[in-house]
Design an enzyme around this catalytic site. Structure first.
Site, short mmCIF file in Angstrom:
data_model
loop_
_atom_site.label_atom_id
_atom_site.label_comp_id
_atom_site.label_asym_id
_atom_site.label_seq_id
_atom_site.Cartn_x
_atom_site.Cartn_y
_atom_site.Cartn_z
N GLU A 207 0.84 -1.20 0.00
CA GLU A 207 0.00 0.00 0.00
C GLU A 207 0.88 1.26 0.00
OE1 GLU A 207 -4.42 0.46 1.66
OE2 GLU A 207 -2.95 0.70 3.25
N HIS B 37 7.44 -27.27 1.34
CA HIS B 37 6.65 -28.39 0.85
C HIS B 37 5.51 -27.90 -0.03
CE1 HIS B 37 8.84 -31.09 3.52
NE2 HIS B 37 8.93 -30.00 4.27
N LYS C 246 -13.83 1.25 -3.45
CA LYS C 246 -14.89 1.57 -2.48
C LYS C 246 -16.03 2.31 -3.17
CE LYS C 246 -11.75 2.15 1.41
NZ LYS C 246 -11.15 3.13 2.29
O1 LIG Z 1 -8.65 2.46 10.07
P1 LIG Z 1 -9.62 2.71 8.97
O2 LIG Z 1 -9.83 4.17 8.71
O3 LIG Z 1 -10.90 1.98 9.19
O4 LIG Z 1 -8.98 2.15 7.66
C1 LIG Z 1 -8.73 0.81 7.45
C2 LIG Z 1 -7.99 0.63 6.14
O5 LIG Z 1 -8.84 1.02 5.10
C3 LIG Z 1 -8.42 1.67 3.95
O6 LIG Z 1 -8.99 1.07 2.86
C4 LIG Z 1 -6.96 1.97 3.74
O7 LIG Z 1 -6.53 1.68 2.47
C5 LIG Z 1 -6.07 1.30 4.74
O8 LIG Z 1 -4.84 1.95 4.74
C6 LIG Z 1 -6.67 1.34 6.11
O9 LIG Z 1 -5.78 0.76 7.03
#
Ligand SMILES: O=P(O)(O)OC[C@H]1O[C@H](O)[C@H](O)[C@@H](O)[C@@H]1O
Length: 529
Positions: free
Chosen positions: A323, A352, A456
């Site tokens: 990332e 293995h 998303k």
């Molecule tokens: O901690 P949060 O804000 O819920 O984020 C959780 C995760 O979601 C995102 O998609 C990011 O890409 C991550 O870097 C992050 O750790």
């Protein structure tokens, strides 16, 4: 190279450090001294950039944020006394809260002690806690750790069934989300809340939040009167949050001495601030990544810890590295499509499985062996005269290293004395620093993740369309194909999305969608009650 030359090379580049217990061997990477010399100016610039980052420069320009994970274990380095105070205060509050829970000063309603901790989070809000819990946990844990790290209903059911209704009565739920708006985590929280309710329990009396001030989660926790709220700050990235409350709270509750963990990270930070490249293991790692991949991610890094307790390390590193390094654009805005692919589980188990390909197949990788010198507590059984299981584990690591090297396949080896809170802190800090230095070498921003948003957003439109399609079917009555539904909704280009969504809906009892299968399958008809 013959054995003598390799031994010379081994000694020339071997880096060992007494404070951290780290030993780094890069002798089986085929770099030349010229390579090191050619990258030295860039590495010195990377050290400069790292110093500016630690001094509080906006090192994450796209998000206009400082990058402060190194302050978490050395608050005195924070550029602002208020930040230093917040870090110290949080560690104190985490420690005190865990002590209160262990002592029974904080209990579930009715005075029942909390014996389990259910962590609800994803990505950087789960991978570090999971790695540390697995690496350092055991039957003597003060509290047993469980995780919801996905929006998979069956995955959550499995955890809840393991806990059982009565177990839930003694379970503290920690919802962790930096942004406080991550859907998977929100869903996990709602599912947990419902499970507590079914068990006749009040979730809010079991719930703690770790999140940014004022986030959706923070507001939910405040309005719901949850037990406790711990902060996350915008200057800590999710994937570098293991030494913030995100990692410290679950670990402390489990009974892991977080002071030792933080100390390990702190001493590793001191080590990896060295400006002499060959004496800085994070700089050497970054250089090896550059050497192996031509600075362009052309080879994968296979992480092979020869220790069951480090199984989740590769998964943790996958996020930390991929990332951070996997970026379309460099800092100048040029398209570079950078990356460094990481995978691996553990040795000798993987010998293995896929090591066959590593030795004889496509040479598109290098291995990062992680070696742990201490086998176990106490003396081991001789599984044959003169040799223990641990001798075998160690022998297999060396054997694989040699077998790969003979075939021109490169590897480096990181050795730690034992898996302890301190050395786990060292490993976390080592790779955090290596990622930062490498990002400088290839001129990218390691601290944002613009690519994550696309999926998303797309998921949001998929759900909206699914809702429309089902509502339409309910009004319509007659069974229709996906293209017919898409056309009726004025979205003919979305037939595929609609088909796939209804295929899923029909497989579950939630939406009353029924599928009449046809051949070919894509011509199936759907109706909804
Ligand atoms: O901690 P949060 O804000 O819920 O984020 C959780 C995760 O979601 C995102 O998609 C990011 O890409 C991550 O870097 C992050 O750790």
């Amino acid at each position: 190279m013959n054995a003598h030359e390799l031994w010379q090379r081994y000694q020339t580049y071997l880096l060992s450090d007494a404070d951290t217990g780290l030993i780094l061997d890069v002798s089986r990477m085929a770099f030349t001294d010229d390579f090191l010399a050619s990258l030295e100016p860039a590495m010195q610039r990377a050290f400069d950039a790292m110093e500016r980052l630690e001094a509080g420069e906006i090192a994450n320009p796209d998000e206009n944020r400082m990058v402060g994970h190194y302050w978490l274990r050395s608050p005195e380095l924070a550029p602002d006394p208020a930040i230093a105070a917040a870090i110290r205060e949080t560690v104190k509050r985490v420690t005190a809260f865990a002590a209160d829970v262990h002592a029974g000063a904080v209990t579930a309603p009715g005075g029942r002690p909390f014996r389990n901790v259910l962590v609800i989070g994803i990505g950087g809000s789960a991978l570090g806690p999971q790695f540390v819990a697995d690496a350092l946990g055991g039957p003597n844990d003060r509290m047993r750790p469980f995780f919801f790290d996905n929006t998979d209903p069956d995955g959550m059911d499995r955890v809840l069934e393991t806990l059982g209704g009565d177990g839930l009565a003694e379970t503290l739920a920690i919802v962790i989300s930096k942004s406080g708006g991550t859907k998977e985590t929100r869903n996990g929280m709602l599912e947990a809340e419902a499970a507590y309710r079914r068990a006749g329990l009040d979730f809010s009396r079991h719930a703690v939040a770790v999140t940014g001030a004022g986030s959706e989660l923070d507001r939910t926790a405040e309005a719901g009167g949850w037990l406790y709220r711990f902060p996350m700050w915008d200057w800590v990235g999710g994937r570098t949050s293991e030494t913030s409350a995100v990692g410290l709270l679950p670990a402390a509750l489990q009974g892991i001495p977080i002071g030792d963990f933080l100390d390990g990270a702190r001493v590793c930070d001191i080590l990896t601030r060295r400006r002499e490249t060959l004496r800085n293991p994070a700089a050497l790692l970054a250089l090896m990544w550059h050497h192996a991949t031509g600075g362009s991610g052309s080879r994968d890094m296979v992480v092979l810890p020869y220790k069951d307790r480090l199984l989740l390390f590769s998964r943790y590193l996958q996020q930390l590295i991929m990332e951070s390094i996997g970026k379309e654009l460099d800092l100048a805005g040029a398209v570079v499509n950078q990356g460094l692919t990481v995978y691996g589980n553990k040795g000798s188990t993987d010998q293995h499985a896929y090591v066959q390909q590593l030795r004889e197949g496509t040479n598109n990788f290098f291995v990062a062996f992680i070696e742990v010198l201490k086998d176990r507590e106490g003396v081991s059984l001789a599984v044959e005269p003169g040799f223990t299981s641990g001798d075998y584990l160690s022998g297999f690591l060396q054997g694989t290293r040699t077998a790969l090297s003979e075939k021109g396949r490169e590897s480096l080896t990181i050795t730690i004395p034992a898996v302890t809170p301190r050395t786990v802190g060292v490993l976390v800090a080592l790779f955090e620093r290596a990622v930062g230095l490498y990002a400088s070498l290839v001129n990218i921003n390691a601290y944002h993740q613009p690519g994550v948003e696309a999926g998303k957003k797309a998921a949001g439109s998929v759900l909206a369309l699914k809702g429309e399609a089902i509502a339409f079917l309910r009004r319509e009555g007659a069974p229709l194909t996906a293209p017919e539904i898409a056309a009726a909704l004025g979205r003919p280009e979305e037939a595929e999305t609609i088909f796939r969504s209804l295929l899923h809906a029909a497989a579950n009892p939630d939406h009353g969608v029924v599928m009449t299968a046809a051949s070919p399958l894509a011509r199936s008809r759907f109706s909804a009650r």
